[in-house]
Design a protein around this motif. Structure first.
Motif, PDB file in Angstrom:
ATOM      1  N   ALA A 199       0.862  -1.177   0.000  1.00 26.41           N
ATOM      2  CA  ALA A 199       0.000   0.000   0.000  1.00 26.41           C
ATOM      3  C   ALA A 199       0.895   1.222   0.000  1.00 26.41           C
ATOM      4  O   ALA A 199       1.986   1.208   0.592  1.00 26.41           O
ATOM      5  CB  ALA A 199      -0.931   0.015   1.212  1.00 26.41           C
ATOM      6  N   ARG A 200       0.457   2.268  -0.670  1.00 28.64           N
ATOM      7  CA  ARG A 200       1.226   3.504  -0.752  1.00 28.64           C
ATOM      8  C   ARG A 200       0.300   4.703  -0.591  1.00 28.64           C
ATOM      9  O   ARG A 200      -0.823   4.718  -1.098  1.00 28.64           O
ATOM     10  CB  ARG A 200       1.950   3.604  -2.095  1.00 28.64           C
ATOM     11  N   LEU A 201       0.808   5.695   0.114  1.00 28.70           N
ATOM     12  CA  LEU A 201       0.090   6.949   0.308  1.00 28.70           C
ATOM     13  C   LEU A 201       0.795   8.033  -0.493  1.00 28.70           C
ATOM     14  O   LEU A 201       2.024   8.152  -0.432  1.00 28.70           O
ATOM     15  CB  LEU A 201       0.079   7.319   1.796  1.00 28.70           C
ATOM     16  N   LYS A 202       0.038   8.807  -1.241  1.00 32.63           N
ATOM     17  CA  LYS A 202       0.629   9.904  -1.999  1.00 32.63           C
ATOM     18  C   LYS A 202      -0.409  11.001  -2.182  1.00 32.63           C
ATOM     19  O   LYS A 202      -1.607  10.774  -2.044  1.00 32.63           O
ATOM     20  CB  LYS A 202       1.123   9.429  -3.369  1.00 32.63           C
ATOM     21  N   ARG A 203       0.087  12.180  -2.503  1.00 34.46           N
ATOM     22  CA  ARG A 203      -0.803  13.292  -2.815  1.00 34.46           C
ATOM     23  C   ARG A 203      -0.497  13.771  -4.222  1.00 34.46           C
ATOM     24  O   ARG A 203       0.657  13.976  -4.591  1.00 34.46           O
ATOM     25  CB  ARG A 203      -0.599  14.440  -1.819  1.00 34.46           C
ATOM     26  N   GLY A 204      -1.551  13.935  -5.026  1.00 36.71           N
ATOM     27  CA  GLY A 204      -1.392  14.415  -6.385  1.00 36.71           C
ATOM     28  C   GLY A 204      -0.876  13.335  -7.314  1.00 36.71           C
ATOM     29  O   GLY A 204      -0.735  12.172  -6.954  1.00 36.71           O
ATOM     30  N   GLY A 205      -0.610  13.742  -8.542  1.00 38.19           N
ATOM     31  CA  GLY A 205      -0.111  12.816  -9.551  1.00 38.19           C
ATOM     32  C   GLY A 205      -1.163  12.490 -10.585  1.00 38.19           C
ATOM     33  O   GLY A 205      -2.278  13.019 -10.563  1.00 38.19           O
ATOM     34  N   GLY A 206      -0.808  11.611 -11.509  1.00 40.89           N
ATOM     35  CA  GLY A 206      -1.717  11.233 -12.581  1.00 40.89           C
ATOM     36  C   GLY A 206      -2.692  10.146 -12.158  1.00 40.89           C
ATOM     37  O   GLY A 206      -2.619   9.624 -11.044  1.00 40.89           O
ATOM     38  N   TRP A 255      -5.341  13.366  -1.928  1.00 39.07           N
ATOM     39  CA  TRP A 255      -4.568  12.243  -1.413  1.00 39.07           C
ATOM     40  C   TRP A 255      -5.102  10.940  -1.986  1.00 39.07           C
ATOM     41  O   TRP A 255      -6.302  10.803  -2.222  1.00 39.07           O
ATOM     42  CB  TRP A 255      -4.653  12.194   0.110  1.00 39.07           C
ATOM     43  N   ARG A 256      -4.187   9.995  -2.207  1.00 39.22           N
ATOM     44  CA  ARG A 256      -4.589   8.672  -2.685  1.00 39.22           C
ATOM     45  C   ARG A 256      -3.973   7.603  -1.777  1.00 39.22           C
ATOM     46  O   ARG A 256      -2.804   7.683  -1.413  1.00 39.22           O
ATOM     47  CB  ARG A 256      -4.094   8.392  -4.114  1.00 39.22           C
ATOM     48  N   LEU A 257      -4.773   6.628  -1.434  1.00 43.58           N
ATOM     49  CA  LEU A 257      -4.296   5.424  -0.775  1.00 43.58           C
ATOM     50  C   LEU A 257      -4.353   4.312  -1.815  1.00 43.58           C
ATOM     51  O   LEU A 257      -5.427   3.864  -2.209  1.00 43.58           O
ATOM     52  CB  LEU A 257      -5.162   5.078   0.435  1.00 43.58           C
ATOM     53  N   ARG A 258      -3.192   3.904  -2.289  1.00 41.69           N
ATOM     54  CA  ARG A 258      -3.079   2.927  -3.376  1.00 41.69           C
ATOM     55  C   ARG A 258      -2.918   1.528  -2.778  1.00 41.69           C
ATOM     56  O   ARG A 258      -1.922   1.236  -2.123  1.00 41.69           O
ATOM     57  CB  ARG A 258      -1.894   3.276  -4.266  1.00 41.69           C
ATOM     58  N   LEU A 259      -3.913   0.678  -3.005  1.00 38.31           N
ATOM     59  CA  LEU A 259      -3.927  -0.672  -2.450  1.00 38.31           C
ATOM     60  C   LEU A 259      -3.570  -1.663  -3.551  1.00 38.31           C
ATOM     61  O   LEU A 259      -4.321  -1.827  -4.521  1.00 38.31           O
ATOM     62  CB  LEU A 259      -5.310  -0.989  -1.868  1.00 38.31           C
ATOM     63  N   LEU A 290      -4.978  11.717  10.111  1.00 39.18           N
ATOM     64  CA  LEU A 290      -5.996  12.708  10.484  1.00 39.18           C
ATOM     65  C   LEU A 290      -5.425  13.748  11.456  1.00 39.18           C
ATOM     66  O   LEU A 290      -5.884  14.890  11.488  1.00 39.18           O
ATOM     67  CB  LEU A 290      -7.207  12.018  11.111  1.00 39.18           C
ATOM     68  N   ALA A 291      -4.426  13.347  12.229  1.00 36.76           N
ATOM     69  CA  ALA A 291      -3.785  14.280  13.159  1.00 36.76           C
ATOM     70  C   ALA A 291      -2.733  15.139  12.472  1.00 36.76           C
ATOM     71  O   ALA A 291      -2.125  16.003  13.102  1.00 36.76           O
ATOM     72  CB  ALA A 291      -3.153  13.507  14.319  1.00 36.76           C
ATOM     73  N   GLY A 292      -2.500  14.888  11.180  1.00 35.06           N
ATOM     74  CA  GLY A 292      -1.532  15.683  10.438  1.00 35.06           C
ATOM     75  C   GLY A 292      -0.121  15.143  10.451  1.00 35.06           C
ATOM     76  O   GLY A 292       0.791  15.782   9.918  1.00 35.06           O
ATOM     77  N   ASP A 293       0.076  13.952  11.037  1.00 36.79           N
ATOM     78  CA  ASP A 293       1.407  13.360  11.104  1.00 36.79           C
ATOM     79  C   ASP A 293       1.616  12.486   9.867  1.00 36.79           C
ATOM     80  O   ASP A 293       1.598  11.243   9.929  1.00 36.79           O
ATOM     81  CB  ASP A 293       1.562  12.539  12.376  1.00 36.79           C
ATOM     82  N   VAL A 294       1.825  13.135   8.730  1.00 33.99           N
ATOM     83  CA  VAL A 294       1.910  12.434   7.448  1.00 33.99           C
ATOM     84  C   VAL A 294       3.117  11.507   7.398  1.00 33.99           C
ATOM     85  O   VAL A 294       3.036  10.393   6.868  1.00 33.99           O
ATOM     86  CB  VAL A 294       1.952  13.447   6.292  1.00 33.99           C
TER      87      VAL A 294
END
Length: 210
Positions: A102-109, A129-133, A175-179
């Motif tokens: 799983a990967r977390l990212k913001r933006g992109g194609g 934001w995307r959570l890629r499973l 959710l607490a902002g601790d990315v």
């Protein structure tokens, strides 16, 4: 801060356990953890749940428009409640990652993902934001459509569920902002460590056994 969590999938029992519904599997787990109840909302073209985390409202959304119209649902709710793209997290199946990743990212194609493609178009922005499973790739591009609409074998489903579990457990950090910590927790994909061997019984002859 994230104000809207979205899980992508297709409605109907025939799609419930298919790879394309990995985003729904995750959002259902989150709703369960948060004790949030789903309600159909025609105005938002999906199932919604609303809860509060640390005094802040949080929306959960399962579009029921079918995958290629997901943006219609996301944009309708986001615009009504004035939620910016940077405050949205979309969970979706990812062909380019193996099951268990799983990967977390913001933006992109959108990488050809029809759900993301429509969200891009409807929001007018890719800055969410995307959570890629990971669901793996069939190896042949022509087989992708059939691949995502099939049920994964038990071992693959178990791996995907482990990734879902990690991502759900990391959600409070996000959710607490601790990315940084949330990302580290989600991206870690290590098999369980084997239990250490039990020590042999101590020798009875008075030696230390060496």
């Amino acid at each position: 801060m994230i104000k809207l969590l979205v899980g992508l999938g297709n409605p109907g029992p025939e799609y419930e356990d298919t790879r394309h519904n990995a985003g729904w599997w995750w959002i259902d787990r989150v709703a369960q953890d948060l004790r949030a109840n789903w309600h159909p909302e025609r105005a938002y073209f999906g199932l919604t749940a609303r809860t509060t985390v640390d005094g802040q409202p949080l929306w959960l959304l399962k579009p029921t428009t079918y995958m290629n119209r997901s943006g219609q649902s996301v944009a309708a709710l986001a615009r009504f409640f004035k939620i910016a793209p940077t405050e949205i997290l979309v969970a979706h199946d990812e062909l380019d990652l193996p099951p268990g990743d799983a990967r977390l990212k913001r933006g992109g194609g959108h990488a050809g993902h029809n759900g993301l493609r429509d969200i891009h178009a409807q929001l007018g922005s890719a800055d969410y934001w995307r959570l890629r499973l990971g669901i793996g790739h069939p190896g042949v591009k022509a087989e992708v459509a059939n691949w995502v609409l099939r049920k994964p074998p038990a071992a693959e489903r178990d791996a995907i569920e482990r990734a879902i579990d990690r991502a759900a457990r990391a959600l409070p950090l996000l959710l607490a902002g601790d990315v940084a910590r949330a990302t580290a927790a989600i991206h870690t994909n290590q098999p369980p460590r084997p239990k250490p061997p039990r020590p042999a019984h101590p020798p009875t002859d008075g030696t230390d056994g060496r």
